[in-house]
Every structure is written in structure tokens, then in C-alpha cells.
Design an enzyme around this catalytic site. Structure first.
Site, mmCIF file in Angstrom:
data_model
loop_
_atom_site.group_PDB
_atom_site.id
_atom_site.type_symbol
_atom_site.label_atom_id
_atom_site.label_comp_id
_atom_site.label_asym_id
_atom_site.label_seq_id
_atom_site.Cartn_x
_atom_site.Cartn_y
_atom_site.Cartn_z
ATOM 1 N N CYS A 82 48.784 37.052 84.627
ATOM 2 C CA CYS A 82 47.484 36.361 84.633
ATOM 3 C C CYS A 82 46.646 36.771 83.422
ATOM 4 O O CYS A 82 45.617 36.167 83.139
ATOM 5 C CB CYS A 82 46.703 36.660 85.901
ATOM 6 S SG CYS A 82 47.744 37.129 87.283
ATOM 7 N N HIS A 331 41.479 29.164 88.095
ATOM 8 C CA HIS A 331 42.297 30.212 87.492
ATOM 9 C C HIS A 331 43.678 29.673 87.107
ATOM 10 O O HIS A 331 44.681 29.947 87.776
ATOM 11 C CB HIS A 331 42.413 31.367 88.502
ATOM 12 C CG HIS A 331 43.191 32.553 88.011
ATOM 13 N ND1 HIS A 331 43.358 32.862 86.675
ATOM 14 C CD2 HIS A 331 43.852 33.535 88.697
ATOM 15 C CE1 HIS A 331 44.088 33.962 86.570
ATOM 16 N NE2 HIS A 331 44.405 34.382 87.774
#
Lengths: 381, 381
Positions: A82, A331
Site C-alpha cells: 500500500c 484507497h
């Protein structure tokens, strides 16, 4: 070391785009960024992405460069789960700081809607340790639940206090036209939302997202020619922690984040107190709370409590996540670090189309895994 | 731009190591490289890898750094399919050339034995275009078969001439203690080996491999302190082509390779004629033939024919693939580009433990996909 400037930025709306390909999303962000700087041809493209392999596609640099009409330039993909966007930015920064290139495009792109949710959730857990963690069947939300429970217990933080973060993020995202979740929520909504991995509830977690964000970086000499509002990349710091949680020093720390911030602050010659606006990595509410602490914005154990008490909104210093953050802007994992940089650059330029934080000095903090890697970037007007 | 030197190298044997994890392979190569330079702690680790996602593991930089005792340093993974090692080297080079760091470890690692062969072969095809190519069911060998058929037909190259490359590579690998395939073969053996994708036969193709190779890079000032035999990284060039073959200019060209070589030659201030020893990307025999042409070692259409006529062996200039190449040393995809750099650096130092090519100036050429990306590195003693 040559100075590096941001001369163009671009991003797509964050959401679920079942009918758009990954190269199409990337090109939209790229064309916007290049258009801001007179459509100069970059010499290299660095792509931040984590999970295109779920759709059986690697080699994204050539795929995206070719689709965007940039065949022949240099490029590669950078991955740090991420935190892929943050490390892609470091790689791109370094290519200009070295003098190898004068114009480098860095793009973060992710399309999580490519596969059904269970497959995607499983893919997100590849950020953790397959041999030591996934083998036991734990999910990525489950790992963060361990951290949240430990943090709440150690510092006596209530469920209500933890819920203040998602409420603030949804408030902020309401004004951001690029945000995925445009819906006002209350603390009660958070507490009534379904449990994902106790004590993490649905509204404590960031959503699954598609999106692309791009930044054109240029050398100092070129920056003045290509942009009326170049933003100086004053500091970039990155650090690694263990991938698995068992080996960590303590579960309520994100030491890679602290180390990366120290490196970035030192390079930029600024301190925590100088930061006017920040976009931080709130994959889960507890990630935000601890990040606020590691960045020096809150004393240890007080991150969530300060949010509950009304801190970090416009008028405060710093303003944190005026975009709505990972929680509500969305996200798109490998793209998130670049979204943050685009947003803070626009805040400093004064043209962010949502909540305006203003200021002279901005910060972004992007994490990979449960803080297994961290990148902090300092931008100056 | 700060000068960059190789001060330590290390590699594992190439093979199939069902009982060793990816972090264990990586650590073996890392410890050897660090040991050569007084066990200095690097400031960053760049990991070249393509397919760890097949074993559900991303975030390799933190995973490997932690296992090797390097928690806290900076790092990320770089991917460009089978060319991942080459682009990881470019990223690491840039981090020192910029002055951001003075000691950077770059490691290529791949463990293809993690999954059954059909799953791994499918994974290798992620280097191609999922939407335009894989959707039709073609394999990576199938794509290279198209190139081989076109090349043989256009230039009147016989099946026997094409078979000379694997025979030479197996000869060379016999003397390389790190090589995977240690078996002398004849042209007849190649012609009798099973068809994978007509006209590609088993012995025309590189094997599935595990392995890790590591290089410690240092700034000029440090290099003199850390090594008695520092090797100068004189040039690094990289270029992208289309990912899919349909969009190519012509099937018998590897234009990204040509462009990347031009960039590297220019940076190093040398030409094709200066190269004493080279390690090139022979994923398939035809890849070697066209690569020899794009690098200027053979006229167009003559690459395979010159090999058949006995060129590129010890005593010739350049000596090509004294390691045995991808074909016989083996092809641990994301590690291959770093293996090549380790091997050429050792050739220039004079301590490669196989065929000794000698010389002052070396070259490596690493490709991702069917030449969708290419990295050329020039090393000088």
C-alpha cells in the site's frame, strides 16, 4: 544533489470503475499532469502499483507508457504494498536529483475492482508475511484489529474516541470532488456498522478503490520554464520495518514511519511544528492515530483522543487529511501515495478543489503493510 | 552526477530449491556481497523480483531486509518482468548518483519452484499484455515462437543454425559452478527435443529457475576504502517498447534494447567495438540472435549465423555469455539482470569461477517481456 520540483499533477476520481482498464485510468491522470506543464515529453515513467498481478498483468511501465504515447522512454514499476506510491516517488525523485533525467513522470495506479472482493482482500494480505502470518489464515483487517485492540487497551481509548476519525474523514470528503465516499456519517453510524475483524468495524476501514494519480517532476532549471507555481520537493525519507507483526518492537508503534519522517525532516530542514497541511495513511482509524503520534502531531497514546477533541480541522496546525484520507477519498493502494502528493501540492498552490488548508509547508506519509515500509515527503511552496 | 562503483557481489547457485524460502535465498547472496566489502551496513536495499505474488508475497524489500538484519534502512521492490533485475539496478544506481545514499544494496531474487509448472508458466505470461494477448490463450513461449518463425523466414536461418546457441551455452555452463544445467548437448539433441510452441523446442528455451544475486554499490569516495577491485558503473540505459507484439514496428527487432544500449554507450563514452565481454538476455535462442544484432555485435539477420560459424567464444571480441546465459546458467527471472552484472563484474576483476573472458570493458543486457523493456549496463575495470 539537484533540486527537484513538481510542475504538473493529475488524478482521476476514486471509485469502482468496472468498465475502465488500468491503462485507461493511468492515461487520464498522466494527460492531466502533462497538460499542466505544456505537454512536455517526460524522459522516464515510474509506476507505483501493488496488485495488477491479480488481473494477470505485470510489466505496467511499458503497458502504460505505450498507451499514453510515450514508447521509447525509460521506466519501471515500484512496489511496496500500500506504500507503492511513496516509494515510486522516491525512485522518481532520485532519477532527477542525480541528473540522469530532467523530466520524470511518476504515476500511482490501482484497479481493485478487477476481481471479486474475496480475491482482492486476499491480495491485500500479500502485504503481510505469507510464511509467518497468512499461513494461519489471518486477513489484513485482522492484523490491524490486533493493533487497534492493543492500542485502545494500552492507552484507555474508548470506542467512541476511535470513531471520531472516520466521521471527520467523511466530513472532509464531502467537499472533495475526487472522493469515493461522499456521505456524512455520525459516531453512532460507525459503532453500528458491521464488524469486519473485532474491534475493526466497516466504517473504521478504508474502502476498496480504483484510481490513478500522476505527478510530473522536473529539475530546478526546467521547473521555472514549465510552471508558474512549481512546488519544491524539500525532503523525501523512507524506512523499512519487519513485515510481520510478531517481530515488532511494540504493536502500538510505527517505527518505520518515525524513521522516514526523521530522514525527510532532516533533508528539508524543517520540523513537525513547521507543517501546515498533511495527508497521512489512515488505512484504518488506528493507523491514523498512531501515525499522528509518530509524526509528532500528537503525544504518544493521544492521537485518537485529540481527533475526538476536535483537532486537525481547518484553522488548526496542521490540517490533516483535508481530502478525506484513505478512509473517504478512497484507497487505490498503489496510487494512494501519489494522490497524497497531488493533494498537498494543490493545497500549497491554493487550487485544491475541496477543503482549502492553505499553508507554506506540507507533508505526506504513506505506509506499506502494517507499517512495514513508510515514506514521508515534505513539499514547500 | 556522482560516480558509482560495484564494491561487493554475491550469488547463489541457480536451480530448483524446493526446501529454501525466497528470503533465505536472498540472504545468502546478500551476505556474500556485504562480506566482500567489510560487512558495511547499506543505507538502502532495492529488490528486483517479478513473481513472488504467485506465492502470495509482496512487500519483499521489508521481508528481505528484516531477515538479513537490515531493518530500518530504506528500500523498495522494482519490477519490469524478466527485466526486473536491470531496472532495479538503475534505481539503485540513481540513489547513489544523486548523493541521497553512499551505500546501496541491489538484489535480484526469484523462486519459480514455489508453484507447479503450469501456474508458473502462466505467471511468466503476465509479462505480456493480458487484455490483448493472454486473453487469446497464447503462452510466453508462444509469443517467442512467433518471433522465431518470423526471424528464420525473413533471413533464411536454418533450424540447425538456430540450435548452435543452446549448444554453446551448455558448453559454457559446464565450467560455471553456479549454473543450473550442467550437461553437454549437441545440435541433434536440440532438434530432437520436444516442441513447446512450434518452432520453439525445449532446448531453445531457458529453464524455470530459483536464485538470488546481489551487488553492493558505493560512491567513489567509499569505493576506494571498501574494495581493492572496485568496478566502475560507466553507463546505465533503459528503454520501453510496447508490451504487446501486435503494436511492434517489426517482429525481428528489439528496439528497446537498441535504445537502451545507445543511452548506456553514450553515458559511458564507449562503443560496441570496445566491449570485451557481455552477458545478454537469451530467454530463447532467437532472443539471443536479435540481441546480438541490436547491440551491434552482428549485422541484421546474422546473429544466429555468426554463432553457428563459431563466433563469441573465448578469444573472440566480445566473448558473449561465458556464464552459460539464461539458457544454461538458468533464468530466475527477476534475478537474471543482477546475475549478469555479478558475472561481468567478476570477469573484469578476473575472479569469475568459470570460463574466463578477461577484458577491460563489459556489458550486460536484460529484457522484460518480449523486449517490452530493456536495460543495458556498461562496466569498466
Amino acid at each position: 544533489m539537484n533540486k527537484v520540483y513538481i510542475v504538473g499533477v493529475g488524478m482521476t476520481k476514486v471509485g469502482k470503475f468496472y468498465d475502465r482498464s488500468i491503462r485507461e485510468l493511468a492515461a487520464e491522470a498522466i494527460f492531466k499532469a502533462l497538460d499542466e506543464a505544456g505537454n512536455e515529453r517526460p524522459e522516464a515513467i515510474i509506476v507505483g502499483n501493488m496488485l495488477s498481478s491479480l488481473a494477470e498483468q505485470e510489466n505496467l511501465a511499458s503497458l502504460i507508457a505505450d498507451y499514453a504515447g510515450l514508447r521509447g522512454i525509460s521506466g519501471f514499476k515500484v512496489e511496496g504494498a500500500c506504500g507503492s506510491g511513496g516509494v515510486a516517488f522516491l525512485a522518481a525523485y532520485s532519477l532527477i536529483a542525480s541528473g540522469i533525467f530532467k523530466k520524470v513522470l511518476v504515476i500511482g495506479v490501482e484497479k481493485l475492482s478487477e476481481r471479486p472482493t474475496p480475491a482482492t482482500s486476499r491480495g491485500l494480505a500479500w502485504a503481510a508475511d505469507a510464511d509467518y502470518e497468512l499461513v494461519h489464515g489471518i486477513s489484513f483487517a485482522g492484523l490491524n484489529a490486533l493493533v487497534m485492540r492493543y492500542y485502545m487497551n494500552k492507552y484507555g481509548v474508548s470506542r467512541e474516541e476511535m470513531a471520531a476519525w472516520p466521521v471527520l474523514m467523511h466530513d472532509n470528503a464531502l467537499q472533495n470532488p475526487y472522493a469515493q465516499l461522499k456521505k456524512k456519517i455520525t459516531i453512532e453510524d460507525v459503532l453500528k456498522s458491521p464488524v469486519i475483524a473485532d474491534p475493526v468495524r466497516l466504517y473504521d476501514a478504508s474502502p476498496l478503490s480504483d484510481g490513478a494519480a500522476a505527478v510530473l517532476l522536473a529539475s530546478e532549471e526546467l521547473a521555472r520554464k514549465l510552471s508558474d507555481t512549481p512546488i519544491h520537493v524539500a525532503g523525501v525519507g523512507n524506512a523499512l520495518d519487519s513485515t510481520d507483526l510478531t517481530s515488532r518492537y511494540e504493536l502500538d508503534r510505527l517505527l518505520a514511519s518515525k524513521l522516514s519522517a526523521e530522514k525527510a525532516f532532516q533533508m528539508a530542514g524543517v520540523t513537525t511544528e513547521d507543517i501546515d497541511v498533511a495527508e497521512i495513511h489512515d488505512a484504518y482509524g488506528v493507523t491514523a492515530a498512531i501515525s499522528l503520534e509518530e509524526l509528532g502531531f500528537a503525544p504518544r497514546g493521544k492521537g485518537a483522543k485529540l481527533v475526538y477533541e476536535g483537532r486537525f480541522r481547518v484553522g488548526d496546525k496542521p490540517v490533516v487529511n483535508p481530502s478525506g484520507g484513505l478512509k473517504a477519498r478512497g484507497h487505490p493502494v498503489g496510487a494512494t501515495g501519489i494522490y497524497q502528493i497531488v493533494e498537498v501540492a494543490m493545497q500549497l498552490r491554493g487550487d485544491f478543489p475541496g477543503i482549502k488548508a492553505g499553508g507554506e509547508v506540507g507533508l505526506t506519509q504513506n505506509l506499506g503493510g502494517v507499517g512495514a515500509n513508510a515514506t514521508t515527503v515534505i513539499l514547500k511552496r
